[in-house]
Design a protein around this motif. Structure first.
Motif, PDB file in Angstrom:
ATOM      1  N   LEU A   1       0.864  -1.171   0.000  1.00  0.00           N
ATOM      2  CA  LEU A   1       0.000   0.000   0.000  1.00  0.00           C
ATOM      3  C   LEU A   1       0.897   1.217   0.000  1.00  0.00           C
ATOM      4  O   LEU A   1       1.734   1.394   0.893  1.00  0.00           O
ATOM      5  CB  LEU A   1      -0.901  -0.014   1.221  1.00  0.00           C
ATOM      6  N   VAL A   2       0.748   2.042  -0.999  1.00  0.00           N
ATOM      7  CA  VAL A   2       1.657   3.169  -1.230  1.00  0.00           C
ATOM      8  C   VAL A   2       0.867   4.465  -1.210  1.00  0.00           C
ATOM      9  O   VAL A   2      -0.214   4.561  -1.808  1.00  0.00           O
ATOM     10  CB  VAL A   2       2.363   3.013  -2.597  1.00  0.00           C
ATOM     11  N   GLY A   3       1.392   5.485  -0.538  1.00  0.00           N
ATOM     12  CA  GLY A   3       0.706   6.767  -0.507  1.00  0.00           C
ATOM     13  C   GLY A   3       1.295   7.715   0.504  1.00  0.00           C
ATOM     14  O   GLY A   3       2.499   7.702   0.755  1.00  0.00           O
ATOM     15  N   ASN A   4       0.445   8.526   1.095  1.00  0.00           N
ATOM     16  CA  ASN A   4       0.849   9.537   2.073  1.00  0.00           C
ATOM     17  C   ASN A   4       0.264   9.151   3.431  1.00  0.00           C
ATOM     18  O   ASN A   4      -0.952   9.072   3.582  1.00  0.00           O
ATOM     19  CB  ASN A   4       0.344  10.918   1.661  1.00  0.00           C
ATOM     20  N   ALA A   5       1.135   8.943   4.427  1.00  0.00           N
ATOM     21  CA  ALA A   5       0.709   8.454   5.733  1.00  0.00           C
ATOM     22  C   ALA A   5       0.871   9.514   6.813  1.00  0.00           C
ATOM     23  O   ALA A   5       1.701  10.425   6.699  1.00  0.00           O
ATOM     24  CB  ALA A   5       1.490   7.199   6.109  1.00  0.00           C
ATOM     25  N   ALA A   6       0.071   9.369   7.872  1.00  0.00           N
ATOM     26  CA  ALA A   6       0.169  10.258   9.038  1.00  0.00           C
ATOM     27  C   ALA A   6      -0.360   9.515  10.249  1.00  0.00           C
ATOM     28  O   ALA A   6      -1.200   8.609  10.123  1.00  0.00           O
ATOM     29  CB  ALA A   6      -0.630  11.545   8.815  1.00  0.00           C
TER      30      ALA A   6
ATOM     31  N   ALA B   1      -6.640  16.701   2.765  1.00  0.00           N
ATOM     32  CA  ALA B   1      -6.770  17.993   2.081  1.00  0.00           C
ATOM     33  C   ALA B   1      -5.413  18.585   1.732  1.00  0.00           C
ATOM     34  O   ALA B   1      -5.297  19.371   0.779  1.00  0.00           O
ATOM     35  CB  ALA B   1      -7.557  18.965   2.960  1.00  0.00           C
ATOM     36  N   ALA B   2      -4.381  18.215   2.500  1.00  0.00           N
ATOM     37  CA  ALA B   2      -3.042  18.775   2.266  1.00  0.00           C
ATOM     38  C   ALA B   2      -2.268  18.035   1.177  1.00  0.00           C
ATOM     39  O   ALA B   2      -1.176  18.474   0.787  1.00  0.00           O
ATOM     40  CB  ALA B   2      -2.242  18.763   3.570  1.00  0.00           C
ATOM     41  N   ILE B   3      -2.818  16.923   0.668  1.00  0.00           N
ATOM     42  CA  ILE B   3      -2.109  16.131  -0.352  1.00  0.00           C
ATOM     43  C   ILE B   3      -2.372  16.733  -1.734  1.00  0.00           C
ATOM     44  O   ILE B   3      -3.533  16.890  -2.143  1.00  0.00           O
ATOM     45  CB  ILE B   3      -2.578  14.663  -0.318  1.00  0.00           C
ATOM     46  N   PRO B   4      -1.339  17.086  -2.481  1.00  0.00           N
ATOM     47  CA  PRO B   4      -1.539  17.671  -3.814  1.00  0.00           C
ATOM     48  C   PRO B   4      -2.301  16.723  -4.741  1.00  0.00           C
ATOM     49  O   PRO B   4      -2.102  15.502  -4.701  1.00  0.00           O
ATOM     50  CB  PRO B   4      -0.104  17.904  -4.316  1.00  0.00           C
ATOM     51  N   ALA B   5      -3.156  17.275  -5.572  1.00  0.00           N
ATOM     52  CA  ALA B   5      -3.934  16.468  -6.518  1.00  0.00           C
ATOM     53  C   ALA B   5      -3.024  15.692  -7.454  1.00  0.00           C
ATOM     54  O   ALA B   5      -3.348  14.570  -7.862  1.00  0.00           O
ATOM     55  CB  ALA B   5      -4.879  17.369  -7.306  1.00  0.00           C
ATOM     56  N   ALA B   6      -1.864  16.272  -7.770  1.00  0.00           N
ATOM     57  CA  ALA B   6      -0.928  15.584  -8.663  1.00  0.00           C
ATOM     58  C   ALA B   6      -0.413  14.294  -8.045  1.00  0.00           C
ATOM     59  O   ALA B   6      -0.184  13.303  -8.746  1.00  0.00           O
ATOM     60  CB  ALA B   6       0.241  16.511  -9.001  1.00  0.00           C
ATOM     61  N   ASP B   7      -0.229  14.291  -6.719  1.00  0.00           N
ATOM     62  CA  ASP B   7       0.226  13.077  -6.044  1.00  0.00           C
ATOM     63  C   ASP B   7      -0.821  11.975  -6.121  1.00  0.00           C
ATOM     64  O   ASP B   7      -0.505  10.809  -6.357  1.00  0.00           O
ATOM     65  CB  ASP B   7       0.546  13.371  -4.570  1.00  0.00           C
ATOM     66  N   THR B   8      -2.089  12.346  -5.941  1.00  0.00           N
ATOM     67  CA  THR B   8      -3.167  11.360  -6.022  1.00  0.00           C
ATOM     68  C   THR B   8      -3.289  10.809  -7.435  1.00  0.00           C
ATOM     69  O   THR B   8      -3.488   9.601  -7.626  1.00  0.00           O
ATOM     70  CB  THR B   8      -4.500  11.988  -5.576  1.00  0.00           C
ATOM     71  N   ALA B   9      -3.147  11.658  -8.438  1.00  0.00           N
ATOM     72  CA  ALA B   9      -3.205  11.203  -9.826  1.00  0.00           C
ATOM     73  C   ALA B   9      -2.073  10.241 -10.131  1.00  0.00           C
ATOM     74  O   ALA B   9      -2.261   9.230 -10.828  1.00  0.00           O
ATOM     75  CB  ALA B   9      -3.152  12.409 -10.764  1.00  0.00           C
ATOM     76  N   ARG B  10      -0.877  10.529  -9.592  1.00  0.00           N
ATOM     77  CA  ARG B  10       0.266   9.639  -9.805  1.00  0.00           C
ATOM     78  C   ARG B  10       0.025   8.287  -9.142  1.00  0.00           C
ATOM     79  O   ARG B  10       0.386   7.238  -9.682  1.00  0.00           O
ATOM     80  CB  ARG B  10       1.526  10.299  -9.255  1.00  0.00           C
ATOM     81  N   LEU B  11      -0.623   8.307  -7.971  1.00  0.00           N
ATOM     82  CA  LEU B  11      -0.901   7.066  -7.260  1.00  0.00           C
ATOM     83  C   LEU B  11      -1.874   6.184  -8.049  1.00  0.00           C
ATOM     84  O   LEU B  11      -1.712   4.963  -8.120  1.00  0.00           O
ATOM     85  CB  LEU B  11      -1.487   7.371  -5.884  1.00  0.00           C
ATOM     86  N   LYS B  12      -2.905   6.807  -8.653  1.00  0.00           N
ATOM     87  CA  LYS B  12      -3.909   6.033  -9.382  1.00  0.00           C
ATOM     88  C   LYS B  12      -3.280   5.202 -10.494  1.00  0.00           C
ATOM     89  O   LYS B  12      -3.746   4.097 -10.805  1.00  0.00           O
ATOM     90  CB  LYS B  12      -4.978   6.964  -9.959  1.00  0.00           C
ATOM     91  N   GLU B  13      -2.216   5.708 -11.077  1.00  0.00           N
ATOM     92  CA  GLU B  13      -1.545   4.982 -12.159  1.00  0.00           C
ATOM     93  C   GLU B  13      -0.844   3.727 -11.656  1.00  0.00           C
ATOM     94  O   GLU B  13      -0.556   2.806 -12.425  1.00  0.00           O
ATOM     95  CB  GLU B  13      -0.536   5.905 -12.849  1.00  0.00           C
ATOM     96  N   LEU B  14      -0.543   3.671 -10.359  1.00  0.00           N
ATOM     97  CA  LEU B  14       0.152   2.513  -9.785  1.00  0.00           C
ATOM     98  C   LEU B  14      -0.798   1.386  -9.407  1.00  0.00           C
ATOM     99  O   LEU B  14      -0.373   0.248  -9.195  1.00  0.00           O
ATOM    100  CB  LEU B  14       0.927   2.931  -8.534  1.00  0.00           C
TER     101      LEU B  14
ATOM    102  N   ASP C   1       9.618   7.762  -5.089  1.00  0.00           N
ATOM    103  CA  ASP C   1      10.385   8.453  -4.059  1.00  0.00           C
ATOM    104  C   ASP C   1       9.485   9.393  -3.269  1.00  0.00           C
ATOM    105  O   ASP C   1       8.633  10.088  -3.833  1.00  0.00           O
ATOM    106  CB  ASP C   1      11.526   9.259  -4.694  1.00  0.00           C
ATOM    107  N   GLY C   2       9.670   9.382  -1.945  1.00  0.00           N
ATOM    108  CA  GLY C   2       8.916  10.283  -1.097  1.00  0.00           C
ATOM    109  C   GLY C   2       7.577   9.748  -0.631  1.00  0.00           C
ATOM    110  O   GLY C   2       6.910  10.391   0.175  1.00  0.00           O
ATOM    111  N   MET C   3       7.168   8.580  -1.145  1.00  0.00           N
ATOM    112  CA  MET C   3       5.894   7.994  -0.745  1.00  0.00           C
ATOM    113  C   MET C   3       6.093   7.029   0.426  1.00  0.00           C
ATOM    114  O   MET C   3       7.138   6.386   0.552  1.00  0.00           O
ATOM    115  CB  MET C   3       5.248   7.243  -1.914  1.00  0.00           C
ATOM    116  N   ASP C   4       5.066   6.918   1.276  1.00  0.00           N
ATOM    117  CA  ASP C   4       5.080   5.964   2.387  1.00  0.00           C
ATOM    118  C   ASP C   4       4.573   4.615   1.907  1.00  0.00           C
ATOM    119  O   ASP C   4       3.760   4.524   0.977  1.00  0.00           O
ATOM    120  CB  ASP C   4       4.210   6.471   3.530  1.00  0.00           C
TER     121      ASP C   4
END
Length: 291
Positions: free
Chosen positions: A142-147, A165-178, A217-220
């Protein structure tokens, strides 16, 4: 599971009767009942409305209150009997449960907040069927932004909302491709959950996707072993319908099924969301194993 929970309560009571100062080994109780500490504590908390550890603490202090009223021993002797090295420590624990100190109870007889012995009963209604399937998944990540956030039982969790809300839309779009494996779509992942599910206890929340690919890179990352999952489909007001189903897994589904929870992340996949109506279609994924 209901019978096992009642046997667990019996084991707790027997331990408190033998030696009220000794800690209750819930792992040994679970193993003796043919289940796991993780599943036992999760089911107890969901059905009793309090963590098993809180129940043990309240029962211990209820027995201590009875001793204060019927036993002529000094306060230090009672404190030592219940596992405390000083009257101050005993007094703090006693006051946390009853709202008054042990000296006050000895003088006036109360008031007390006594915890009665719990007994579990299963009421089968069958009026609300649960849309469930059992499926096996391979090992995935499971890859993404964690807190780290506190657990909130009802309504929107403001800490999670702020994080997403603080996660950029571009990051979410990049995740969907994975996303190349179930669960499909952008996921709400809860990991490192306290088995007692105490309100306010911390968990790791990840906004991400399931994938077999390497993380950018940079993803949890949360690595997930291959295993069996119970998948519950919910439709209705969001997040109320999802939270109701989450609770019903413990109160209705697990007690009547040959499955138990195993440690692992709990995952929500939102398949459709109508912001104007405030409704959603979701899948709740829970890691399970045969009882």
């Amino acid at each position: 599971m209901v019978a096992a929970l009642n046997l667990a309560v019996d084991a707790v009571e027997a331990q408190l009767e033998r030696d009220p100062s000794a800690p209750v080994d819930t792992t040994a109780v679970a193993v003796g009942l043919g289940t796991t500490d993780y599943h036992l504590r999760r089911m107890f908390s969901s059905l009793a409305g309090m963590p098993l550890s809180d129940y043990v603490r309240r029962r211990r202090m209820s027995l201590a209150a009875a001793d204060l009223l019927t036993d002529g021993a000094d306060l230090l002797s009672v404190a030592v009997r219940y596992g405390y090295g000083s009257t101050e420590a005993f007094g703090r624990a006693f006051r946390a449960v009853h709202g008054v100190g042990p000296g006050d109870v000895r003088r006036s007889g109360g008031p007390l907040r006594t915890q009665p012995r719990i007994r579990f009963h299963l009421t089968v209604e069958g009026s609300v069927p649960m849309d469930t399937r059992i499926t096996d998944l391979p090992a995935l990540r499971l890859v993404g932004n964690a807190a780290r956030v506190p657990l909130v039982h009802e309504g929107v969790n403001p800490h999670i909302a702020e994080h997403v809300a603080a996660i950029p839309a571009a990051d979410t779009a990049r995740l969907k491709e994975l996303n190349d494996v179930e669960p499909l779509g952008v996921l709400a992942v809860s990991d490192d959950l306290d088995p007692d599910r105490a309100e306010g206890s911390e968990l790791t929340y990840l906004h991400g996707v399931a994938t077999t690919s390497a993380a950018p890179d940079g993803m949890d990352v949360i690595e997930v072993q291959a295993g069996t999952w119970a998948v519950f489909r919910t439709v209705g007001p969001h997040p109320e319908a999802l939270q109701t189903a989450w609770a019903a897994t413990a109160t209705s589904w697990f007690p009547s099924q040959p499955w138990r929870l195993r440690p692992g992340p709990e995952i929500v996949a939102v398949q459709a969301y109508d912001a104007e109506a405030g409704t959603a279609t979701c899948e709740l994924w829970l890691p399970v194993e045969p009882q």
